[in-house]
Design an enzyme around this catalytic site. Structure first.
Site, PDB file in Angstrom:
ATOM      1  N   THR A  61       0.829  -1.204   0.000  1.00 21.97           N
ATOM      2  CA  THR A  61       0.000   0.000   0.000  1.00 21.97           C
ATOM      3  C   THR A  61       0.863   1.253   0.000  1.00 21.97           C
ATOM      4  OG1 THR A  61      -1.631  -1.216   1.315  1.00 21.97           O
ATOM      5  CG2 THR A  61      -1.892   1.160   1.185  1.00 21.97           C
TER       6      THR A  61
ATOM      7  N   TYR B 273     -12.606  -3.541  -2.410  1.00 19.39           N
ATOM      8  CA  TYR B 273     -13.740  -3.040  -3.177  1.00 19.39           C
ATOM      9  C   TYR B 273     -14.817  -4.091  -3.416  1.00 19.39           C
ATOM     10  CZ  TYR B 273     -16.624  -0.520  -6.484  1.00 19.39           C
ATOM     11  OH  TYR B 273     -17.697   0.084  -7.087  1.00 19.39           O
TER      12      TYR B 273
ATOM     13  N   TYR C  13      -2.423 -10.332   4.327  1.00 27.62           N
ATOM     14  CA  TYR C  13      -2.436  -8.916   4.717  1.00 27.62           C
ATOM     15  C   TYR C  13      -3.876  -8.511   4.961  1.00 27.62           C
ATOM     16  CZ  TYR C  13      -1.599  -3.820   4.272  1.00 27.62           C
ATOM     17  OH  TYR C  13      -1.535  -2.459   4.473  1.00 27.62           O
TER      18      TYR C  13
ATOM     19  N   ARG D 141      -8.899  -0.178   4.776  1.00 30.96           N
ATOM     20  CA  ARG D 141      -8.728   0.154   3.356  1.00 30.96           C
ATOM     21  C   ARG D 141      -9.515  -0.784   2.441  1.00 30.96           C
ATOM     22  NH1 ARG D 141      -4.639   3.535   1.382  1.00 30.96           N
ATOM     23  NH2 ARG D 141      -3.239   4.399   2.956  1.00 30.96           N
TER      24      ARG D 141
ATOM     25  N   LYS E 104       0.369  -9.951   8.008  1.00 30.35           N
ATOM     26  CA  LYS E 104       0.502  -8.552   8.382  1.00 30.35           C
ATOM     27  C   LYS E 104      -0.882  -8.115   8.828  1.00 30.35           C
ATOM     28  CE  LYS E 104       1.327  -3.852   6.738  1.00 30.35           C
ATOM     29  NZ  LYS E 104       1.630  -2.963   5.578  1.00 30.35           N
TER      30      LYS E 104
ATOM     31  N   ILE F  52       5.659  -4.923   9.619  1.00 37.08           N
ATOM     32  CA  ILE F  52       5.794  -4.408   8.247  1.00 37.08           C
ATOM     33  C   ILE F  52       5.384  -2.951   8.339  1.00 37.08           C
ATOM     34  CG2 ILE F  52       4.986  -4.552   5.870  1.00 37.08           C
ATOM     35  CD1 ILE F  52       4.733  -7.535   6.181  1.00 37.08           C
TER      36      ILE F  52
END
Length: 293
Positions: free
Chosen positions: A43, A106, A132, A137, A162, A204
């Site tokens: 990201t 999304y 992740y 997000r 993560k 991370i």
């Protein structure tokens, strides 16, 4: 498989294009400063605005420049399973140690959809996967039960996570629900101290782009159970952790890097723009507090 301070690298741009020279210098500086692995095209690397050709070139350059000195966890996530597989196959061919694969964004898949997505990747690509989870997000939230089920099904493929959910209880959920070796890596710099205390083994990190040596020292103190030193280093870094998100990331991070090094530009790709004055002031103050300027 992974531990310590692992920067999620920014992607330097100059006049709209990948600045390979700056990126190679960034990779060298990170390794020389004690980072234990590197993540290109996460990201923070603005992967959502890279073409597939650019995405693959960033991974390729990172692996070339690292030259085996540290493992490379290539950002391979996508909201399209086939595109994630494309990234994974390319990264494997280039010599990546693992893929960082974000929960599809999304589309908002169900837990069954997440199981199907990650299972397909495990069955069709020969590369270890670091999951992740960043629901702030992606909207979709990779629940602990789903994580544990994926590791149960494919213990040789899913080697870590993560976790940027902000829910520290998940560290214990994962630790108690997973029998295989599984690296829990914090995805929120400001939570790294309690995350490690609960069973995490590293981070991370966004902040490590700017303060790699301090972040590496902090993680080493945690690993050595030197709580006094870990707290001292955490206090030094703490304002910087928050400053990195005073505006849309990685805007403040790129601004900070431009203050620390004259070889990197404070340039982002639309729809992101350079961070606002308030964020710049917070970054400036935090850099002084950390002793970086």
């Amino acid at each position: 498989m992974f531990s310590g301070s692992i920067p999620a690298l920014v992607t330097p741009f100059r006049d709209g294009a990948l600045d390979e020279s700056a990126f190679r210098r960034l990779v060298d500086w990170q390794i020389e400063s004690g980072s234990s692995a590197l993540v290109p095209c996460g990201t923070t690397g603005e992967n959502s605005t890279l073409s597939n050709a650019e995405h693959h070139r960033v991974i390729e350059v990172c692996i070339e420049q690292a030259a085996g000195r540290v493992p490379i966890i290539a950002g391979c996530g996508s909201n399209d399973t086939m595109n994630a597989l494309l990234h994974m196959n390319f990264s494997k061919k280039c010599g990546a140690s693992a893929a960082l694969v974000v929960a599809p964004y999304y589309n908002k898949p169900s837990q069954e959809g997440l199981l199907a997505h990650f299972s397909y990747l495990a069955e069709h690509a020969d590369l270890p996967i670091v999951l992740y989870n960043v629901p702030g997000r992606t909207v979709s939230d990779l629940q602990p039960e789903t994580v544990c089920e994926l590791v149960r099904r494919y213990p040789q493929t899913f080697v870590g996570i993560k976790d940027a959910s902000g829910d520290l209880s998940r560290v214990t959920d994962h630790r108690m629900g997973i029998d295989a070796k599984f690296a829990q890596l914090c995805g929120d710099d400001e939570l790294a101290l309690p995350f490690n205390a609960a069973g995490g083994v590293g981070c991370i990190s966004v902040t490590a782009n700017v303060a790699p040596a301090l972040c590496a020292e902090f993680q080493a103190a945690c690993a050595a159970n030197d709580l006094e030193l870990a707290r001292k280093l955490n206090d030094k870094l703490y304002p910087l952790h928050y400053a990195m998100f005073e505006d849309s990331s990685p805007g403040p991070c790129k601004y900070a890097l431009a203050q620390v090094h004259d070889w990197i530009e404070n340039e982002l790709r639309l729809p992101l723009v350079p961070c606002n004055d308030s964020a710049r002031a917070a970054v400036d103050k935090a850099l002084v507090h950390a002793g970086l300027v």
